[in-house]
Design an enzyme around this catalytic site. Sequence first.
Site, PDB file in Angstrom:
ATOM      1  N   CYS A 185      42.057  40.571  41.783  1.00  0.00           N
ATOM      2  CA  CYS A 185      40.957  40.843  40.846  1.00  0.00           C
ATOM      3  C   CYS A 185      40.206  39.571  40.488  1.00  0.00           C
ATOM      4  O   CYS A 185      39.060  39.372  40.886  1.00  0.00           O
ATOM      5  CB  CYS A 185      41.503  41.490  39.577  1.00  0.00           C
TER       6      CYS A 185
ATOM      7  N   GLU B 168      42.099  36.214  39.854  1.00  0.00           N
ATOM      8  CA  GLU B 168      43.105  35.190  39.652  1.00  0.00           C
ATOM      9  C   GLU B 168      42.882  33.962  40.531  1.00  0.00           C
ATOM     10  O   GLU B 168      42.964  34.053  41.751  1.00  0.00           O
ATOM     11  CB  GLU B 168      44.491  35.760  39.936  1.00  0.00           C
TER      12      GLU B 168
END
Length: 849
Positions: free
Chosen positions: A437, A439
């Site tokens: 997502c 990170e």
Amino acid sequence: MKILDISNVSVSPRIQGLIDELFKGKPQIEWERAALVTESYRSTENLPTVLRKAKALEHVLHNLPIVIRENELIVGNLTKAPFSTQAFPEYSYKWLLDEFETLGLRKGDVFEISEESKSKLREAFTYWDGKTVNELATQYMYPETRTAIERNMFTVGNYYFNGVGHIGVDYAKVLKVGFNGIIKEATDEMENADRNCPDFIKKRNFLEAVIITAKAAIRFAQRFAELAESLAAQTSGIRSQELLRIAQNCKRVPAEPAKDFYEAIQSFWFVQAIIQIESNGHSISPLRFDQYMYPYYIEDIKSNKLTKESAQELLDCLWVKFNDINKVRDEGSTKGFGGYPMFQNLIVGGQDKTGLDATNELSIACLEATEHTKLPQPSISIRVWNKSPDEFLMKAAEVSRVGLGMPAYYNDEVIIPALVSRGLTFEDARDYGIIGCVEPQKGGKTEGWHDAAFFNLARVMELMLNNGCDNGLQLGPKSGDVTSFTTFDQLMDAYKEQMEYFVSLLANADNAVDLAHSERAPLPFLSSMVEDCIGRGKSVQEGGAIYNFTGPQGVGVANVADSMEVLKELVYDKKLYTIQQIKAAMACNFEGMGTVTASPMGSITRTDIENIVSKLTEGGKKITQEQASMLTALVEGLSKVGNAAGENVECTRLMNDINAVPKFGNDINSVDLMAKEVALVYCKEVEKHKNPRNGSFQPGLYPVSANVPMGSQTGATPDGRKSGEPLADGVSPISGRDINGPTAAANSVAMLDHASASNGTLFNQKFHPSALSGQAGLEKLSALVRGFFDQKGMHVQYNVVGRETLLEAQKNPDAYKNLVVRVAGYSAHFVALDKTLQDDIIARTEQVF
């Protein structure tokens, strides 16, 4: 730097045909991998685990059915049917067995499974009882940890049931030396190692496993070369020549270094596919694709070996292949990961290791591939800093306007210092990519364990308001009776006490799962491409990487911030209500008259109820129906009876006052600072903990799409949110409460301490398409990104789709099969989502400039 203009390159009939083939039927669950892994494990009972894993992958790669789909230029499949999945029983299987008959009846993420697959999988599953990663992890958890999970304080289900994934390997290394080079490296390490070292035996086993899997990867590619030659002999013309070139590529790569752009793409894809075959961990992210692939690209363009158009078609073919990878999750998890997401994050732009801008022609070509194919994978992102070219940002805005929810935008000026603060060298931090997502990670050196858990911040607040009690069970510490608090600081201290306790249980859960993976699921193939696993003789699961983190994320920042601001203003500052009255209104879900009558039993608990039952049933007595009914009523009453005896409040008036309190997302300093504080309470607790890989925990603030199911597990909150409603999406304001425009919302989000949430933050915004029309619309979006990043925001992404379109897609899904939207840190086909996720996206504030 001059960027090549390829904006007029359109998708070819080949690409459209591949896309049509990809989604022509429902995804299938196939059985071959599970059967092959089980077959191998049955024959290697006496070997060390890492060698069993290596031989299992070898057996799979030698025997998994392979196909070359019509018109493909890039080959390498995981399943016979497009967009389908294999099973991975070594991680968990009982949930899949239980859901065989309901997979096709789901509201989202539907799969079909044949009777043959059911039969073959049932047969394979019989071997794995008591042997899975999931079962070992459960044994390592404290009883109170398991209770906290059951009570929905947090979930570690991602890696509890599946492979870890969430990694970017050193793709450049494979392109440069091939797997023969990796075999030589492992062989040399083994020959030069100190045989008298106590760890030599384990190191030798790991290095042997690396060699086995590298040779298996080479053989896998050779199988495709043989198939391509066979197919070429059966056809003629252009397709025959294409198949012969595919065979030529597969004979060379990934065994040898890639010598041109086409070979580099094919070599890359074999790595990507085999990592997924070895383990079903998602978020296997290509990271800085435009950097390690650029030398091959530009050399072929300059030498006229490839035209811009032919290079673009190869990229477009690869983009379609990304969407061929799929994964089945248990039905509960699909509510947190809806839309068949695989989170393969590919990022372009930003700066290089020396601090110079790294944007190049391939950066633009990657954005073009997303614009052409209009598919959810790869999850394309861009890195932005103060020297990013304006034309690059404008191209990104143009792709955003297409309405795919991509690209996502990331701020070098925040992420690089944040990673340095976690121990990365400055050069490595500058070379970060994005996993899954949102990170950040230095690819090829990191086992980040990102997305390690979803932690419900709103539930912690619930426990704080009830002195650690959850429907009669003393779930958390007794942090104090809030009705006795006279200052807001006391309330915040109680919140911190609950947070400290539940984060410690979260760390236990994550570490339990971490240990289980290291003992039962080391991954030698993956580890061979992560520094310094070969040098250390350890898999990434055992601490072989240079950087080791665990990254759980907090969910519901805005809900807690708005709630605490309501309590501070209405109870402690203006003293318009007592906290008893607020709790009374919450107990009746802010409807009608909130009333809590005095209880003659005072602070009765579930333990008290159990003691009563014990007394009534002494000597084998059976309780009467009347007694049972009375006890049931008492238990149900516990959730509504607190220490707020005798308090009344008219909910309509209270809601009006709650609505008048400032809300996060409107550029109002008081509540924005509140959001910063409540988020930091979580972040500071998380970073106190260590993991079994000699690494540290780092917090994130993003939900994937778990804010919806977590909201369904959370009661009413003091901000006026009703029981069961979704929690806030990432660090975004609560839907509908950011009423002062997109810039105000961005200003509020920028107030958070994003650097402390170094595992990533997620900010979603939604625009009506009219807001981005024309050149002026693109310039406004570009300016909004730069303005947000100048204030130290970390990440932002945009849905550009009208509410009316989404509502129509709900009514007529067949007419909107190709509608792709941003869900959370990923995009997905809207009609594939569970309706609860669709409703959450529809409810997001629709901004205009």
